[in-house]
Design a protein around this motif. Sequence first.
Motif, PDB file in Angstrom:
ATOM      1  N   VAL A 153       0.839  -1.200   0.000  1.00 55.56           N
ATOM      2  CA  VAL A 153       0.000   0.000   0.000  1.00 55.56           C
ATOM      3  C   VAL A 153       0.876   1.254   0.000  1.00 55.56           C
ATOM      4  N   GLY A 154       1.872   1.295   0.903  1.00 53.25           N
ATOM      5  CA  GLY A 154       2.802   2.418   0.942  1.00 53.25           C
ATOM      6  C   GLY A 154       2.782   3.229   2.217  1.00 53.25           C
ATOM      7  N   TYR A 155       1.813   2.990   3.099  1.00 52.86           N
ATOM      8  CA  TYR A 155       1.756   3.757   4.341  1.00 52.86           C
ATOM      9  C   TYR A 155       3.000   3.541   5.211  1.00 52.86           C
ATOM     10  N   GLY A 156       3.651   2.407   5.065  1.00 51.30           N
ATOM     11  CA  GLY A 156       4.813   2.101   5.898  1.00 51.30           C
ATOM     12  C   GLY A 156       6.129   2.631   5.368  1.00 51.30           C
ATOM     13  N   THR A 157       6.105   3.448   4.318  1.00 50.03           N
ATOM     14  CA  THR A 157       7.360   3.978   3.786  1.00 50.03           C
ATOM     15  C   THR A 157       8.095   4.769   4.876  1.00 50.03           C
ATOM     16  N   HIS A 158       9.421   4.624   4.920  1.00 52.01           N
ATOM     17  CA  HIS A 158      10.208   5.221   5.994  1.00 52.01           C
ATOM     18  C   HIS A 158      11.623   5.487   5.505  1.00 52.01           C
ATOM     19  N   ALA A 159      12.370   6.254   6.293  1.00 55.62           N
ATOM     20  CA  ALA A 159      13.744   6.585   5.915  1.00 55.62           C
ATOM     21  C   ALA A 159      14.581   6.795   7.168  1.00 55.62           C
ATOM     22  N   ASP A 160      15.900   6.632   7.012  1.00 53.83           N
ATOM     23  CA  ASP A 160      16.850   6.722   8.122  1.00 53.83           C
ATOM     24  C   ASP A 160      17.962   7.695   7.775  1.00 53.83           C
ATOM     25  N   TYR A 161      18.526   8.308   8.822  1.00 57.04           N
ATOM     26  CA  TYR A 161      19.593   9.290   8.634  1.00 57.04           C
ATOM     27  C   TYR A 161      20.612   9.196   9.759  1.00 57.04           C
ATOM     28  N   VAL A 162      21.897   9.165   9.394  1.00 55.20           N
ATOM     29  CA  VAL A 162      23.002   9.286  10.348  1.00 55.20           C
ATOM     30  C   VAL A 162      23.871  10.454   9.886  1.00 55.20           C
ATOM     31  N   PHE A 163      24.004  11.466  10.720  1.00 52.66           N
ATOM     32  CA  PHE A 163      24.780  12.654  10.382  1.00 52.66           C
ATOM     33  C   PHE A 163      26.265  12.328  10.295  1.00 52.66           C
ATOM     34  N   GLY A 164      26.926  12.903   9.267  1.00 49.50           N
ATOM     35  CA  GLY A 164      28.351  12.645   9.110  1.00 49.50           C
ATOM     36  C   GLY A 164      29.099  13.741   8.372  1.00 49.50           C
TER      37      GLY A 164
END
Length: 336
Positions: free
Chosen positions: A264-275
């Motif tokens: 469906v797409g509701y679970g789309t997500h993203a991650d970030y680590v600053f560098g």
Amino acid sequence: MKWLSLALVLAGPSEAALRFGCSTVSIQRLDPLVEPGKIPSAHLHQIVGGNAFNATMVGDISEKATCTTCTFSEDFSNYWTAVMFFRHTNGSYKRVPLMQNTALPNGINGGMTIYYTQQDFTSNGNQKITAFKPGFRMTVGSPTYSAAPSSSGNPGLRFVCLDNKATRFPELPTFPTKPCKGGIMTVHHFPACWDGKNLDSPDHQSHMYNTVREAFTPAGPCPASHPVRMPQLAYETLWDTTQFNDMWPTDGSQPFVLSFGDHVGYGTHADYVFGWKGDSLQRAMDSSCMFTACENGRPLKSQSVADMNKCSVKSTVHENIDGWLTSLPGQPSMSM
């Protein structure tokens, strides 16, 4: 509260807005935020940025990476999202290839377009922006998020059915329900208000507050609980779904699925680590440059597409992720 106090003391206008490309550094099942140390992680990710990416990431990442796939050679951050697959009517899966944004230089190897903005897509704004700190990390969205069909989903996490690579609207909370002439774009806007104290939180989200509504619209004011305005971080990922348009199911059902099984797409997500190296991101946020005008030492060092594409991470997880697969990597077979 040291960073918060410093940010308030130094408060002043900022005008920078960054938009740049990052080629793919790795596509594999690792997730150092949600599943640190686990090899393999539960589902497949596509990752861009510095070559320090691995199953466990702690401390200042900029001191551990030796190259980056991003335009700015001082940016060793890592950015990642789930991978998109096409599910054939016979039950098999094929990974959807990535394509570069038309606004970026030619030759970038897949990857994503990254934004660090202050106000919106066309205006820099005039408020003080405090850069992320070494060790900072966060996520947006959740693979377990679901909603009723009438829901607008998570604000700022969207899909765009592309007529061409310049298409930006309308933004949809779910996968498009028809073949898209130019492919599909996923959009992930992160929260931009920080509590001023924590570089992370147990859920990787509570230390931040989301004022995002839709697209690159001006964000609302930060609340007292999260008073420090940080850059508005956003990812755009372009998926070349066009090769599957003639395989669209005859019953009209939507055939695309994210690598954790979400169709469906509701679970789309993203991650970030600053560098980012040293104070480079803060220098950019304190400048008046916008997009490509920030390159070539004005004030950020930049590199060629060839150098971006040279950087990579060796796969720790060895499994087939290409060709037609009987199931998604790490996931049980799905029924229609």
